[in-house]
Design an enzyme around this catalytic site. Structure first.
Site, PDB file in Angstrom:
ATOM      1  CB  CYS A 102      -0.949  -0.006   1.199  1.00 36.05           C
ATOM      2  SG  CYS A 102      -0.178  -0.479   2.759  1.00 36.05           S
ATOM      3  CG  HIS A 131      -0.821   3.992   4.581  1.00 41.49           C
ATOM      4  ND1 HIS A 131      -1.434   3.684   5.771  1.00 41.49           N
ATOM      5  CD2 HIS A 131      -0.324   2.816   4.089  1.00 41.49           C
ATOM      6  CE1 HIS A 131      -1.332   2.365   5.984  1.00 41.49           C
ATOM      7  NE2 HIS A 131      -0.662   1.833   4.987  1.00 41.49           N
ATOM      8  CG  ASN A 134      -4.486   1.917   4.646  1.00 42.91           C
ATOM      9  OD1 ASN A 134      -5.125   2.906   5.008  1.00 42.91           O
ATOM     10  ND2 ASN A 134      -4.475   0.806   5.337  1.00 42.91           N
ATOM     11  CD  GLN A 145       3.273   2.452   6.073  1.00 42.24           C
ATOM     12  OE1 GLN A 145       4.448   2.575   5.753  1.00 42.24           O
ATOM     13  NE2 GLN A 145       2.643   1.286   5.991  1.00 42.24           N
TER      14      GLN A 145
END
Length: 341
Positions: free
Chosen positions: A133, A246, A320, A160
């Site tokens: 991702c 993210h 993500n 993240q």
């Protein structure tokens, strides 16, 4: 798209990414002739709704892939290692969202807006790998600049969301937040340290060179997707107490001088990228307000690097679970269906 309809199996259908895959298949009106939702024996027998129908979850261990045209896999790397080749042997084209096949030289690693031509390499083993991702959103922002001016070096720090680690990590952040608000202690189980109200400079296991595996994924995958083994990538991957989306602070050094205005135009014109870059309070995208629940990769804070004559900085956010996993997989399937099946 095409008028052709195909039989699809979503493997790992009860997980966070699997659920998103089903939702996006429906939203994008993917031409499904028949859909099978497949998961581990623990989930077999449960029901999942798709297009107003109740589908029964089938057990992966006994599932017969004969007659399945496309398999959308997100069951974990060790499970894909067993069942993706089994599905491919039955004639299914597997689009695998795990890390298991990404670094195999004979398996394409694809972001459809960036390297769609790689999809055709699936024929040898019947498997296409979906990138990590954090890599996907970064290469979406790198690609137009890479093509226009070349890139020598990338420095990136990621921020993240916990959803990248799965449902249990999401639940742990929820539980820790509630506990701390109520004056109760927390004992981490899904993360190596307390996640709520904290920032952890570790995602995945440490490697011999001191980088984590998540960081090395960004090095390996960026080079493979852009077809440039000489590209220098220096990542630091950080887990933050955000549920979805993210964020990345990206600093690039180009081969040729390029201006901020040129970069902004290139990104504005690139499919799948939305630029929000106003030099005022709030004039930039964030994980919560723009990325979460939406398809594009958002870019802002575009500016020249004060420390390098050919340096450009920018901020990149994306959901993500959607573009970083489920949507990218389905876009691969759409391209595959249009050009190869």
């Amino acid at each position: 798209m095409t008028d052709k309809k195909v039989n699809v199996a979503v493997v790992g259908a009860t997980g966070e990414v699997g659920q998103a895959m089903l939702s996006i298949l429906e939203q994008r009106d993917f031409p499904v002739a028949g859909l099978h939702v497949v998961a581990s024996s623990r989930s077999a027998g449960k029901t999942i709704e798709f297009r107003d129908e109740e589908l029964v979850v089938e057990d992966l261990d006994s599932f017969d892939f004969s007659g399945i045209d496309i398999g959308l896999f997100s069951p974990g790397a060790s499970v894909s290692n067993i069942h993706a080749p089994r599905a491919a042997a039955a004639g299914t084209v597997v689009i695998d969202n795990t890390s298991r096949f990404r670094y195999d030289a004979d398996i394409p690693l694809v972001v459809p807006e960036v390297n769609p031509e790689a999809v055709g390499q699936y024929a040898g083993r019947g498997i296409i790998a979906n990138p990590n991702c954090s890599t996907i959103q970064m290469v979406m922002a790198l690609k137009p600049v890479y093509d226009a001016a070349g890139i020598e070096r990338v420095n990136v720090a990621t921020y993240q969301a916990v959803s990248g680690k799965g449902k249990k990590a999401i639940e742990e952040l929820e539980q820790q937040t509630i506990a701390l608000f109520n004056g109760r202690p927390v004992i981490p189980t899904e993360h190596p340290r307390q996640m709520a109200f904290n920032v952890l400079p570790q995602i995945d296991a440490f490697q011999d060179n001191g980088y984590t595996r998540e960081e090395m994924k960004m090095v390996w995958e960026t080079r493979k997707i852009l077809g440039d083994e000489a590209l220098r990538v220096n990542p630091t991957c950080v887990r933050v107490p955000v549920f979805y989306g993210h964020s990345e602070a990206v600093h690039i050094e180009t081969k040729e001088k390029i201006t901020v205005e040129e970069v902004r135009t290139l990104l504005n014109d690139f499919p799948g990228v939305v630029v929000i870059d106003e030099r005022e309070d709030g004039g930039y995208p964030t994980a919560v307000t723009e990325a979460s629940g939406h398809d594009p990769v958002f870019v802002g804070r575009i500016r020249e690097d004060l420390s390098h004559p050919r340096g450009i900085n920018f901020w990149v956010v994306s959901d993500n679970i959607r573009k970083g996993a489920a949507l990218n997989s389905i876009q691969i399937a759409e391209y595959l269906l249009k050009h190869h099946l």
